[in-house]
Design a protein around this motif. Structure first.
Motif, PDB file in Angstrom:
ATOM      1  N   ASP A 142      -6.858 -12.229  -1.061  1.00 16.36           N
ATOM      2  CA  ASP A 142      -6.643 -12.499  -2.485  1.00 16.36           C
ATOM      3  C   ASP A 142      -6.230 -11.249  -3.243  1.00 16.36           C
ATOM      4  O   ASP A 142      -5.341 -11.299  -4.105  1.00 16.36           O
ATOM      5  CB  ASP A 142      -7.927 -13.071  -3.102  1.00 16.36           C
ATOM      6  N   ALA A 143      -6.872 -10.112  -2.941  1.00 18.83           N
ATOM      7  CA  ALA A 143      -6.576  -8.883  -3.673  1.00 18.83           C
ATOM      8  C   ALA A 143      -5.125  -8.465  -3.471  1.00 18.83           C
ATOM      9  O   ALA A 143      -4.463  -7.980  -4.402  1.00 18.83           O
ATOM     10  CB  ALA A 143      -7.518  -7.766  -3.231  1.00 18.83           C
ATOM     11  N   SER A 172      -4.383 -19.911  -2.632  1.00 19.70           N
ATOM     12  CA  SER A 172      -4.531 -18.702  -1.836  1.00 19.70           C
ATOM     13  C   SER A 172      -5.328 -18.971  -0.571  1.00 19.70           C
ATOM     14  O   SER A 172      -6.185 -19.860  -0.531  1.00 19.70           O
ATOM     15  CB  SER A 172      -5.218 -17.611  -2.663  1.00 19.70           C
ATOM     16  N   SER A 215       0.816  -1.213   0.000  1.00 15.00           N
ATOM     17  CA  SER A 215       0.000   0.000   0.000  1.00 15.00           C
ATOM     18  C   SER A 215       0.849   1.263   0.000  1.00 15.00           C
ATOM     19  O   SER A 215       0.308   2.367  -0.007  1.00 15.00           O
ATOM     20  CB  SER A 215      -0.934   0.009   1.219  1.00 15.00           C
ATOM     21  N   ARG A 257      -2.797 -10.797  -5.419  1.00 15.54           N
ATOM     22  CA  ARG A 257      -2.773 -10.446  -6.847  1.00 15.54           C
ATOM     23  C   ARG A 257      -1.920  -9.198  -7.091  1.00 15.54           C
ATOM     24  O   ARG A 257      -1.182  -9.113  -8.077  1.00 15.54           O
ATOM     25  CB  ARG A 257      -4.198 -10.219  -7.352  1.00 15.54           C
ATOM     26  N   LYS A 258      -2.015  -8.232  -6.179  1.00 16.11           N
ATOM     27  CA  LYS A 258      -1.212  -7.017  -6.326  1.00 16.11           C
ATOM     28  C   LYS A 258       0.274  -7.341  -6.229  1.00 16.11           C
ATOM     29  O   LYS A 258       1.092  -6.789  -6.984  1.00 16.11           O
ATOM     30  CB  LYS A 258      -1.614  -5.997  -5.263  1.00 16.11           C
TER      31      LYS A 258
END
Length: 560
Positions: A333-334, A370, A309, A337-338
């Motif tokens: 998960d987000a 994941s 972030s 993926r990042k």
């Protein structure tokens, strides 16, 4: 037991791992002989070579034996932030044939008192920024510390660094022994150049004793041998293909078993270099990765979330990273993926306990899933059983994880009842009851479902409500207290306390007063961040506080 995960086991690895029949210190001797001039530790651009590391551990061991009276099997406290001194002291204790007792540097004086008294330690290593907390326990009386060795982090800032050290790291020596012969400075210990006696510890002698808590009582020492510590250290090296030219970022706390194994014991075995940061700082971590071409980094999910972030992240070179792994809590998960978009690598999750000295389960790097604990590692027999009947559950159904393997602790220090309660026998094997509820899918991967035991997971730190409650009862205004987990957007979970005030203090003590007192008297991650005053606590017919009801009500409120 079935082996559904067999098709996904890394193709280049055997399922059985032959462990070295040596003590852990032997790894320091081997790597120093193989790579004497290669940096083992890099601390703000100051290197400590393998040869220097071995030399300084021997000087520490000599001082422990000759000046502190440390004998084989004695416990020695280690109470610092991540630093060269932490790592050198750890192996110095082992070279003295003694047992390391690693302590969370967030613990306060009253918490430290329990570790001193329970372990029977008479000697401690402490960093000068923490000295005031341990000073009240230093003395000649029974149950107190007779010897305290004080380290100054800046002793290992010998070269200019592209990363500015925090003030507590750069501070000069300031602790005065006041004429107390039991207080010694780290530099003086090394300057004494005392030689230790023979190295006699064997693979089945006690090596390290991390403390963990539980549903009742105070923290308990997990008795690990040189063999059990070697097991997960060597296992991690093999699982990720660790090599002598790997470069690890060590920012997980070394007192914690995952940080200890991935940031110290595993790289020492393989001959890798460790870039050490004393505490989490996302910009310092990113700069260190680029500056030192870090290839492997173990973290917890909250670190990864904070790291990714960072609005300045694109300013840093992360191209050297090959492995990013960790545990403590499921990776969203987000965020995973990042991470893959930014670095091209997948986050590898694992699962373990203090009782297992780090992972028993981990995802195969070539086929991770994941929000998954992974598959059982080398020689681990892990099952999902009904918590009541202990009958193995079918695929897809939830039950308690029980595990058998060479990394299991011997038991809890001086606590035979807790040891008895922690283990069961199945098919003639000794299994550890983890207290974690999980399910297993058709591929043999384990997924966390819930907790059988009462525990709060705050930013990867395990907080045991019973321990927090025990501390809070020292406050004169608290008549009754019940601690539960509350939702927290950043930490995942945080600590909440329901408090019934003593009538004498009903109008004079506020929730914020309780929070402030807690932060002054216990480690910051344990201290309640939310306090709610109530007239009474719900109780069962036998008078027990119904914490589960309060927990369920809190969860329902968060869901709304």
């Amino acid at each position: 037991m079935t082996q559904e995960h067999s098709p996904y086991w890394p193709a280049h690895l055997p399922t059985h791992l032959t462990l070295p029949a040596t003590n852990l210190y032997y790894n320091a001797e081997v790597s120093a002989a193989r790579y004497p001039d290669k940096p083992f530790i890099v601390f703000y651009d100051t290197p400590v070579t393998f040869a220097e590391f071995k030399d300084e551990t021997e000087r520490v061991a000599g001082y422990l034996q000759q000046c502190c009276g440390v004998k084989a099997g004695d416990r020695v406290l280690l109470y610092m932030q991540n630093s060269p001194q932490w790592m050198i002291a750890y192996y110095g204790i082992l070279r003295a044939n003694a047992v390391v007792v690693p302590i969370n540097p967030m613990n306060m004086t009253d918490e430290l008192r329990h570790y001193v008294e329970d372990s029977g330690a008479r000697t401690a290593f402490v960093a000068q920024d923490l000295y005031e907390r341990i000073a009240p326990l230093a003395g000649e009386a029974d149950g107190q510390l007779a010897h305290v060795i004080v380290a100054t982090y800046s002793d290992y800032l010998k070269r200019p660094s592209c990363i500015t050290p925090p003030a507590f790291v750069g501070a000069p020596r300031r602790v005065d022994n006041g004429g107390n012969n039991g207080i010694a400075h780290w530099a003086d210990v090394l300057d004494a150049r005392l030689e230790p006696g023979p190295l006699t510890a064997g693979p089945d002698d006690l090596c390290v004793m991390p403390y963990t808590s539980g549903t009742t009582g105070k923290p308990k020492g997990c008795m690990h041998t040189h063999r059990s510590v070697m097991c997960t250290a060597v296992g991690l090296v093999n699982w990720f293909g660790g090599r002598q030219d790997s470069i690890m970022l060590s920012v997980l706390p070394l007192f914690h078993v995952t940080g200890m194994q991935t940031g110290l014991n595993a790289p020492l075995f393989s001959g890798a270099t460790v870039v050490v940061l004393p505490r989490w700082d996302r910009d310092a971590a990113a700069r260190a990765i680029g500056q030192h071409r870090v290839t492997e980094w173990w973290s917890i999910s909250t670190m990864a979330v904070d790291f990714l972030s960072n609005p300045q992240l694109d300013d840093y070179d992360l191209s050297s990273l090959r492995v990013m792994a960790g545990g403590g809590a499921a990776m969203p998960d987000a965020v995973a993926r990042k991470l893959q978009d930014k670095t091209g690598i997948e986050y590898i999750e694992g699962y373990g306990l203090s009782e297992t000295i780090a992972p028993t389960h981990i995802n195969p790097p070539q086929r991770p899933k994941s929000s998954c604990l992974g598959i059982p590692m080398f020689d681990v027999d892990a099952r999902i059983v009904d918590p009541e009947t202990l009958v193995e559950m079918p695929v897809g159904q939830t039950g308690e994880i029980v595990t058998h393997g060479p990394q299991l602790m011997q038991g809890y220090w001086r606590n035979p009842q807790a040891t008895h309660d922690a283990f069961i026998e199945i098919d003639g094997k000794r299994f550890l009851r983890t207290g974690d509820l999980a399910r297993k899918d058709e591929d043999g991967y384990f997924f966390m479902a819930d907790r059988l035991k009462r525990m709060i997971n705050a930013s990867g730190y395990k907080v045991w409500p019973a321990e927090v409650e025990t501390m809070m009862y020292y406050h004169p205004a608290i008549q009754e207290v019940c601690v539960i987990a509350a939702r927290d957007a950043h930490r995942g979970e945080t600590v909440k306390a329901f408090v019934v005030r003593n009538a004498r203090h009903a109008g004079t003590v506020t929730e914020d007063d309780i929070i402030t007192w807690a932060r002054e008297n216990m480690a910051a991650y344990k201290a309640p961040r939310i306090v709610e005053f109530v007239e009474s606590l719900p109780k069962s017919g036998t008078g027990k506080i119904m914490w589960r009801l309060l927990q369920d009500q809190e969860a329902a409120k968060a869901a709304r």
